[in-house]
Motif scaffolding. Structure first.
Motif, PDB file in Angstrom:
ATOM      1  N   ARG A 133      82.950   1.592  48.953  1.00 32.24           N
ATOM      2  CA  ARG A 133      82.181   2.388  48.003  1.00 32.24           C
ATOM      3  C   ARG A 133      82.675   3.822  48.048  1.00 32.24           C
ATOM      4  NH1 ARG A 133      76.412   2.408  49.132  1.00 32.24           N
ATOM      5  NH2 ARG A 133      76.246   3.028  46.987  1.00 32.24           N
ATOM      6  N   LEU A 134      82.717   4.451  46.897  1.00 28.79           N
ATOM      7  CA  LEU A 134      83.154   5.830  46.793  1.00 28.79           C
ATOM      8  C   LEU A 134      82.013   6.704  46.284  1.00 28.79           C
ATOM      9  CD1 LEU A 134      86.603   5.317  45.062  1.00 28.79           C
ATOM     10  CD2 LEU A 134      86.155   5.617  47.484  1.00 28.79           C
ATOM     11  N   LYS A 135      81.896   7.872  46.848  1.00 33.69           N
ATOM     12  CA  LYS A 135      80.913   8.837  46.376  1.00 33.69           C
ATOM     13  C   LYS A 135      81.666   9.858  45.530  1.00 33.69           C
ATOM     14  CE  LYS A 135      77.746  10.314  49.219  1.00 33.69           C
ATOM     15  NZ  LYS A 135      76.981  11.078  50.236  1.00 33.69           N
ATOM     16  N   TYR A 136      81.400   9.870  44.227  1.00 36.10           N
ATOM     17  CA  TYR A 136      82.083  10.756  43.295  1.00 36.10           C
ATOM     18  C   TYR A 136      81.346  12.084  43.219  1.00 36.10           C
ATOM     19  CZ  TYR A 136      83.974  12.551  38.933  1.00 36.10           C
ATOM     20  OH  TYR A 136      84.563  13.341  37.993  1.00 36.10           O
ATOM     21  N   LEU A 137      82.054  13.168  43.501  1.00 36.60           N
ATOM     22  CA  LEU A 137      81.424  14.483  43.514  1.00 36.60           C
ATOM     23  C   LEU A 137      81.887  15.370  42.364  1.00 36.60           C
ATOM     24  CD1 LEU A 137      81.687  15.093  47.366  1.00 36.60           C
ATOM     25  CD2 LEU A 137      79.731  14.229  46.078  1.00 36.60           C
ATOM     26  N   GLY A 138      82.454  14.773  41.345  1.00 33.84           N
ATOM     27  CA  GLY A 138      83.006  15.531  40.236  1.00 33.84           C
ATOM     28  C   GLY A 138      81.989  16.227  39.353  1.00 33.84           C
ATOM     29  N   TRP A 139      80.714  15.959  39.552  1.00 36.60           N
ATOM     30  CA  TRP A 139      79.677  16.587  38.724  1.00 36.60           C
ATOM     31  C   TRP A 139      78.873  17.628  39.509  1.00 36.60           C
ATOM     32  CZ3 TRP A 139      79.235  15.137  33.615  1.00 36.60           C
ATOM     33  CH2 TRP A 139      79.954  14.011  33.243  1.00 36.60           C
ATOM     34  N   ASP A 173      83.366  23.038  37.770  1.00 34.80           N
ATOM     35  CA  ASP A 173      84.200  21.832  37.704  1.00 34.80           C
ATOM     36  C   ASP A 173      83.905  21.039  36.428  1.00 34.80           C
ATOM     37  OD1 ASP A 173      85.308  22.506  40.144  1.00 34.80           O
ATOM     38  OD2 ASP A 173      84.106  21.060  41.280  1.00 34.80           O
ATOM     39  N   ARG A 174      82.611  20.926  36.085  1.00 36.45           N
ATOM     40  CA  ARG A 174      82.227  20.212  34.864  1.00 36.45           C
ATOM     41  C   ARG A 174      82.782  20.918  33.628  1.00 36.45           C
ATOM     42  NH1 ARG A 174      77.191  20.235  37.391  1.00 36.45           N
ATOM     43  NH2 ARG A 174      76.351  21.578  35.765  1.00 36.45           N
ATOM     44  N   LYS A 229      86.499  20.329  33.351  1.00 35.81           N
ATOM     45  CA  LYS A 229      86.748  18.955  32.918  1.00 35.81           C
ATOM     46  C   LYS A 229      86.499  18.816  31.416  1.00 35.81           C
ATOM     47  CE  LYS A 229      85.671  15.664  35.571  1.00 35.81           C
ATOM     48  NZ  LYS A 229      85.097  14.627  36.411  1.00 35.81           N
TER      49      LYS A 229
END
Length: 58
Positions: A9-15, A20-21, A24
């Motif tokens: 499982r991966l924890k996505y921290l892109g938000w 960063d948002r 993107k």
């Protein structure tokens, strides 16, 4: 495309960070201004102040 399933499982921290948002969003709009290759609604959702997030359970 070939693919495989995994139990990893991966924890996505892109938000997490607003800057960063925004970066993107700007990148997506620059690369696909008319939403030809992706969804314009999805691009706009990047800017949502209250996204529907699901808590990550360890």
């Amino acid at each position: 495309m070939p693919h495989k399933l995994s139990d990893i499982r991966l924890k996505y921290l892109g938000w997490v960070k607003e800057e960063d948002r925004m970066a993107k969003f700007k990148r997506y709009r620059e690369l696909d201004p008319e939403g030809t290759y992706g969804s314009t609604e999805q691009y706009l959702s990047i800017l949502d102040d209250a996204p529907n997030l699901v808590r990550f359970e360890e």
